[in-house]
Design a protein around this motif. Structure first.
Motif, short mmCIF file in Angstrom:
data_model
loop_
_atom_site.label_atom_id
_atom_site.label_comp_id
_atom_site.label_asym_id
_atom_site.label_seq_id
_atom_site.Cartn_x
_atom_site.Cartn_y
_atom_site.Cartn_z
N ALA A 11 0.83 -1.21 0.00
CA ALA A 11 0.00 0.00 0.00
C ALA A 11 0.87 1.26 0.00
O ALA A 11 0.57 2.22 -0.70
CB ALA A 11 -0.95 -0.01 1.20
N ALA A 12 1.95 1.25 0.77
CA ALA A 12 2.84 2.43 0.82
C ALA A 12 3.46 2.68 -0.55
O ALA A 12 3.49 3.83 -1.02
CB ALA A 12 3.93 2.21 1.87
N ARG A 13 3.92 1.64 -1.19
CA ARG A 13 4.55 1.80 -2.50
C ARG A 13 3.55 2.25 -3.56
O ARG A 13 3.92 2.89 -4.54
CB ARG A 13 5.27 0.52 -2.90
N ALA A 14 2.26 1.96 -3.35
CA ALA A 14 1.22 2.38 -4.29
C ALA A 14 0.59 3.72 -3.90
O ALA A 14 -0.33 4.18 -4.57
CB ALA A 14 0.12 1.31 -4.34
N GLY A 15 1.09 4.34 -2.82
CA GLY A 15 0.56 5.63 -2.38
C GLY A 15 -0.80 5.53 -1.71
O GLY A 15 -1.54 6.51 -1.65
N ARG A 16 -1.13 4.35 -1.16
CA ARG A 16 -2.44 4.14 -0.53
C ARG A 16 -2.36 3.95 0.98
O ARG A 16 -3.34 3.57 1.60
CB ARG A 16 -3.13 2.94 -1.17
N LEU A 17 -1.21 4.19 1.57
CA LEU A 17 -1.04 4.04 3.02
C LEU A 17 -1.07 5.42 3.66
O LEU A 17 -0.38 6.34 3.21
CB LEU A 17 0.28 3.35 3.34
N HIS A 18 -1.85 5.55 4.70
CA HIS A 18 -1.96 6.81 5.46
C HIS A 18 -1.60 6.51 6.90
O HIS A 18 -2.09 5.54 7.48
CB HIS A 18 -3.39 7.36 5.37
N ARG A 19 -0.75 7.37 7.47
CA ARG A 19 -0.30 7.14 8.85
C ARG A 19 -0.53 8.39 9.70
O ARG A 19 -0.46 9.51 9.20
CB ARG A 19 1.19 6.80 8.86
N GLU A 20 -0.81 8.14 10.98
CA GLU A 20 -0.99 9.21 11.98
C GLU A 20 -1.97 10.27 11.50
O GLU A 20 -1.65 11.45 11.41
CB GLU A 20 0.37 9.83 12.32
N GLN A 21 -3.18 9.84 11.21
CA GLN A 21 -4.23 10.73 10.69
C GLN A 21 -5.11 11.24 11.84
O GLN A 21 -5.86 10.46 12.42
CB GLN A 21 -5.09 9.98 9.68
N PRO A 22 -5.02 12.53 12.15
CA PRO A 22 -5.89 13.07 13.20
C PRO A 22 -7.32 13.18 12.69
O PRO A 22 -7.55 13.33 11.49
CB PRO A 22 -5.31 14.45 13.49
N PHE A 23 -8.28 13.09 13.60
CA PHE A 23 -9.68 13.25 13.21
C PHE A 23 -10.46 13.83 14.37
O PHE A 23 -10.07 13.73 15.53
CB PHE A 23 -10.29 11.93 12.75
N VAL A 24 -11.57 14.45 14.03
CA VAL A 24 -12.54 14.93 15.00
C VAL A 24 -13.90 14.46 14.51
O VAL A 24 -14.23 14.58 13.33
CB VAL A 24 -12.52 16.47 15.13
N LEU A 25 -14.68 13.90 15.41
CA LEU A 25 -15.99 13.36 15.06
C LEU A 25 -17.02 13.95 16.01
O LEU A 25 -16.83 13.92 17.22
CB LEU A 25 -15.96 11.83 15.19
#
Length: 186
Positions: free
Chosen positions: A72-86
């Motif tokens: 996924a990282a090599r394909a640009g589909r990995l996301h890390r440490e994503q902050p969110f508010v819900l």
């Protein structure tokens, strides 16, 4: 305990999947050299290197989840440490709370990645527990909210929730994702 957990999370945030492209050929010495380079570059403090050992990260890279995340990282589909508010109606947390009140929940998603059939949510855990069930029971509610947030923001279903348990030797604890909500597009 807490220092170790913080150090592990930082290393996983920085995990260099391009460098470790062929996990089967990576040695503990190469992992430790990379961690030393991170310290020399000022990306981690010296005390992290003192509590970290290469084997847990090597085990991760060579396991199914590490390989999937590498692709996924090599394909640009990995996301890390994503902050969110819900924002949630208060009554969803407790029935006796007023539904017209909104409660804000915030957090940081360790990692998620997209595959053909949806999103995979990953959370790293360093808790000392006896088994994966204890970990699943402890974090189920948190992970359901994370999954609902991802599905809402990305308009894709969360197909898998994986707790990667460093404290259990790299066990991948799987949780059932929540059912898509009506009108969420999932």
């Amino acid at each position: 305990g807490a220092a170790y957990g913080t150090a592990v999370h930082r290393i996983m945030e920085l995990m260099d999947y391009a460098r470790f492209r062929d996990p089967d050929s990576v040695t503990p010495g190469q992992v430790m050299q990379w961690i030393e380079e991170l310290e020399n570059q000022g990306k981690i403090p010296p005390e992290y290197r003192q509590v970290l050992r290469p084997r847990p990260f090597l085990r991760f890279l060579q396991g199914d989840l590490g390989r999937r995340m590498g692709r996924a990282a090599r394909a640009g589909r990995l996301h890390r440490e994503q902050p969110f508010v819900l924002g949630l109606p208060a009554s969803r947390l407790r029935e006796d709370f007023p539904s017209e009140e909104t409660i804000m929940i915030q957090g940081i998603i360790d990692a998620f990645f997209a595959e053909e059939d949806g999103l995979v949510l990953v959370d790293y855990k360093t808790d000392h527990v006896e088994n994966g069930r204890q970990l699943a029971d402890r974090y189920r509610t948190q992970m359901v909210y994370y999954a609902k947030t991802l599905a809402s923001v990305y308009h894709k279903p969360v197909r898998e929730i994986i707790l990667y348990a460093f404290g259990l030797g790299g066990e991948e604890v799987r949780l059932d994702p929540p059912e898509p909500e009506a009108g969420s597009g999932s």
